[in-house]
Design a protein around this motif. Structure first.
Motif, PDB file in Angstrom:
ATOM      1  N   UNK A  32      -5.009 -10.643 -22.984  1.00  0.00           N
ATOM      2  CA  UNK A  32      -4.767 -11.932 -22.351  1.00  0.00           C
ATOM      3  C   UNK A  32      -5.012 -12.930 -23.458  1.00  0.00           C
ATOM      4  N   UNK A  33      -4.113 -13.881 -23.601  1.00  0.00           N
ATOM      5  CA  UNK A  33      -4.366 -14.914 -24.603  1.00  0.00           C
ATOM      6  C   UNK A  33      -3.732 -16.220 -24.188  1.00  0.00           C
ATOM      7  N   UNK A  34      -4.272 -17.275 -24.748  1.00  0.00           N
ATOM      8  CA  UNK A  34      -3.753 -18.623 -24.527  1.00  0.00           C
ATOM      9  C   UNK A  34      -3.618 -19.276 -25.891  1.00  0.00           C
ATOM     10  N   UNK A  35      -2.478 -19.888 -26.136  1.00  0.00           N
ATOM     11  CA  UNK A  35      -2.240 -20.589 -27.396  1.00  0.00           C
ATOM     12  C   UNK A  35      -1.842 -22.027 -27.095  1.00  0.00           C
ATOM     13  N   UNK A  36      -2.485 -22.955 -27.756  1.00  0.00           N
ATOM     14  CA  UNK A  36      -2.163 -24.369 -27.605  1.00  0.00           C
ATOM     15  C   UNK A  36      -1.345 -24.800 -28.816  1.00  0.00           C
ATOM     16  N   UNK A  37      -0.170 -25.324 -28.557  1.00  0.00           N
ATOM     17  CA  UNK A  37       0.684 -25.858 -29.615  1.00  0.00           C
ATOM     18  C   UNK A  37       0.500 -27.369 -29.614  1.00  0.00           C
ATOM     19  N   UNK A  42       1.925 -28.156 -25.766  1.00  0.00           N
ATOM     20  CA  UNK A  42       2.224 -27.137 -24.763  1.00  0.00           C
ATOM     21  C   UNK A  42       1.225 -25.987 -24.858  1.00  0.00           C
ATOM     22  N   UNK A  43       1.029 -25.328 -23.728  1.00  0.00           N
ATOM     23  CA  UNK A  43       0.123 -24.192 -23.625  1.00  0.00           C
ATOM     24  C   UNK A  43       0.938 -22.967 -23.268  1.00  0.00           C
ATOM     25  N   UNK A  44       0.640 -21.856 -23.938  1.00  0.00           N
ATOM     26  CA  UNK A  44       1.302 -20.594 -23.648  1.00  0.00           C
ATOM     27  C   UNK A  44       0.226 -19.590 -23.256  1.00  0.00           C
ATOM     28  N   UNK A  45       0.359 -18.995 -22.078  1.00  0.00           N
ATOM     29  CA  UNK A  45      -0.560 -17.968 -21.587  1.00  0.00           C
ATOM     30  C   UNK A  45       0.213 -16.673 -21.402  1.00  0.00           C
ATOM     31  N   UNK A  46      -0.424 -15.543 -21.701  1.00  0.00           N
ATOM     32  CA  UNK A  46       0.238 -14.256 -21.501  1.00  0.00           C
ATOM     33  C   UNK A  46      -0.790 -13.210 -21.084  1.00  0.00           C
ATOM     34  N   UNK A  47      -0.318 -12.251 -20.283  1.00  0.00           N
ATOM     35  CA  UNK A  47      -1.161 -11.149 -19.811  1.00  0.00           C
ATOM     36  C   UNK A  47      -0.449  -9.833 -20.088  1.00  0.00           C
ATOM     37  N   UNK A  48      -1.202  -8.812 -20.456  1.00  0.00           N
ATOM     38  CA  UNK A  48      -0.623  -7.525 -20.850  1.00  0.00           C
ATOM     39  C   UNK A  48       0.192  -6.887 -19.718  1.00  0.00           C
ATOM     40  N   UNK A  49       1.087  -5.965 -20.096  1.00  0.00           N
ATOM     41  CA  UNK A  49       2.015  -5.388 -19.106  1.00  0.00           C
ATOM     42  C   UNK A  49       1.355  -4.687 -17.922  1.00  0.00           C
ATOM     43  N   UNK A  50       0.235  -4.010 -18.145  1.00  0.00           N
ATOM     44  CA  UNK A  50      -0.391  -3.264 -17.047  1.00  0.00           C
ATOM     45  C   UNK A  50      -1.539  -4.017 -16.392  1.00  0.00           C
ATOM     46  N   UNK A  51      -1.843  -5.206 -16.870  1.00  0.00           N
ATOM     47  CA  UNK A  51      -2.894  -6.014 -16.258  1.00  0.00           C
ATOM     48  C   UNK A  51      -4.291  -5.509 -16.520  1.00  0.00           C
ATOM     49  N   UNK A  52      -4.535  -4.971 -17.704  1.00  0.00           N
ATOM     50  CA  UNK A  52      -5.860  -4.471 -18.066  1.00  0.00           C
ATOM     51  C   UNK A  52      -6.901  -5.571 -18.118  1.00  0.00           C
ATOM     52  N   UNK A  54      -7.595  -9.837 -16.980  1.00  0.00           N
ATOM     53  CA  UNK A  54      -7.068 -10.839 -16.058  1.00  0.00           C
ATOM     54  C   UNK A  54      -7.272 -12.245 -16.596  1.00  0.00           C
ATOM     55  N   UNK A  55      -6.534 -13.167 -16.017  1.00  0.00           N
ATOM     56  CA  UNK A  55      -6.728 -14.588 -16.290  1.00  0.00           C
ATOM     57  C   UNK A  55      -6.592 -15.317 -14.959  1.00  0.00           C
ATOM     58  N   UNK A  56      -7.677 -15.998 -14.582  1.00  0.00           N
ATOM     59  CA  UNK A  56      -7.714 -16.745 -13.328  1.00  0.00           C
ATOM     60  C   UNK A  56      -7.315 -18.191 -13.614  1.00  0.00           C
ATOM     61  N   UNK A  57      -6.599 -18.789 -12.654  1.00  0.00           N
ATOM     62  CA  UNK A  57      -6.051 -20.129 -12.835  1.00  0.00           C
ATOM     63  C   UNK A  57      -6.474 -21.052 -11.699  1.00  0.00           C
ATOM     64  N   UNK A  58      -6.688 -22.322 -12.042  1.00  0.00           N
ATOM     65  CA  UNK A  58      -6.972 -23.343 -11.042  1.00  0.00           C
ATOM     66  C   UNK A  58      -6.298 -24.630 -11.485  1.00  0.00           C
ATOM     67  N   UNK A  59      -5.504 -25.191 -10.590  1.00  0.00           N
ATOM     68  CA  UNK A  59      -4.833 -26.463 -10.862  1.00  0.00           C
ATOM     69  C   UNK A  59      -5.650 -27.590 -10.270  1.00  0.00           C
ATOM     70  N   UNK A  60      -6.041 -28.554 -11.104  1.00  0.00           N
ATOM     71  CA  UNK A  60      -6.733 -29.768 -10.667  1.00  0.00           C
ATOM     72  C   UNK A  60      -5.767 -30.923 -10.920  1.00  0.00           C
ATOM     73  N   UNK A  61      -4.966 -31.233  -9.931  1.00  0.00           N
ATOM     74  CA  UNK A  61      -3.963 -32.277 -10.125  1.00  0.00           C
ATOM     75  C   UNK A  61      -2.977 -31.861 -11.199  1.00  0.00           C
ATOM     76  N   UNK A  62      -2.965 -32.582 -12.298  1.00  0.00           N
ATOM     77  CA  UNK A  62      -2.054 -32.267 -13.406  1.00  0.00           C
ATOM     78  C   UNK A  62      -2.752 -31.452 -14.490  1.00  0.00           C
TER      79      UNK A  62
END
Length: 193
Positions: A32-37, A42-52, A54-62
């Motif tokens: 799992x990784x996150x890269x900030x450009x 922009x932010x790029x997040x990715x998770x491995x193919x089998x989901x070994x 995890x990455x949890x997400x929460x939206x606070x407005x914008x």
């Protein structure tokens, strides 16, 4: 790295510079990784193919807040954890819930084999890998299947040994952990100075 070896983080950055979001097609293993450009904001997040992992997400407005575990998000200012009873019941009944749902309303997971791009233009999420159940190997002799499996296993173990000098294997007494330990022992001299 400090010892002259290329770190996983450096490899990941080089892969992203070369292939952008398609870099995930060139990665192996759990991640799992996150890269900030900062140039593109922009932010790029990715998770491995089998989901070994995890990455949890929460939206606070914008604003997007993410963490490797749901527990890290429970104390966020402005977030009041409310249990998602349906997800909890499905989990207890051993019925697979939606892979994006967590046990708390308002918190989600990035699904396995998915990427997410967040920018001023909005949010885009996509699946980058789907297993192909029709992919079959046909060999003439059983030994060829064994050789193919051993090649794949040795490559997978070598890929994971690259960044480590000390390695431990949890032996269960079964064939899989014993085989992994034997392959790792054979490969270790290539990785340890």
């Amino acid at each position: 790295g400090a010892d002259g070896r290329i770190t996983d983080a450096e490899l990941l950055l080089w892969a992203f510079e070369r292939w952008g979001g398609d870099c995930v097609a060139h990665l192996s293993g759990d991640f799992v990784f996150a890269l900030w450009d900062r140039l593109e904001c922009s932010l790029f997040l990715a998770r491995d193919p089998l989901g070994g992992h995890s990455v949890a997400l929460y939206w606070q407005g914008r604003r997007l807040v993410f963490a490797s575990e749901v527990q890290a998000l429970l104390d966020l200012p402005g977030f009041s954890p409310v249990v998602d009873e349906d997800t909890v019941l499905r989990t207890l009944a051993l019925v697979a819930p939606d892979e994006q749902r967590t046990c708390f309303r308002g918190l989600t997971y990035l699904p396995a084999a998915h990427c997410m791009a967040v920018s001023q233009a909005g949010v885009r999420q996509w699946r980058y890998w789907v297993p192909n159940p029709d992919c079959r190997l046909y060999y003439r002799r059983d030994e060829e299947y064994v050789d193919h499996l051993l090649d794949i296993l040795q490559q997978a173990i070598a890929d994971r040994l690259r960044g480590f000098q000390c390695v431990g294997v949890s032996l269960s007494g079964g064939n899989d952990s014993t085989l992994i330990a034997a392959c790792a022992a054979r490969l270790m001299p290539k990785f340890v100075p």
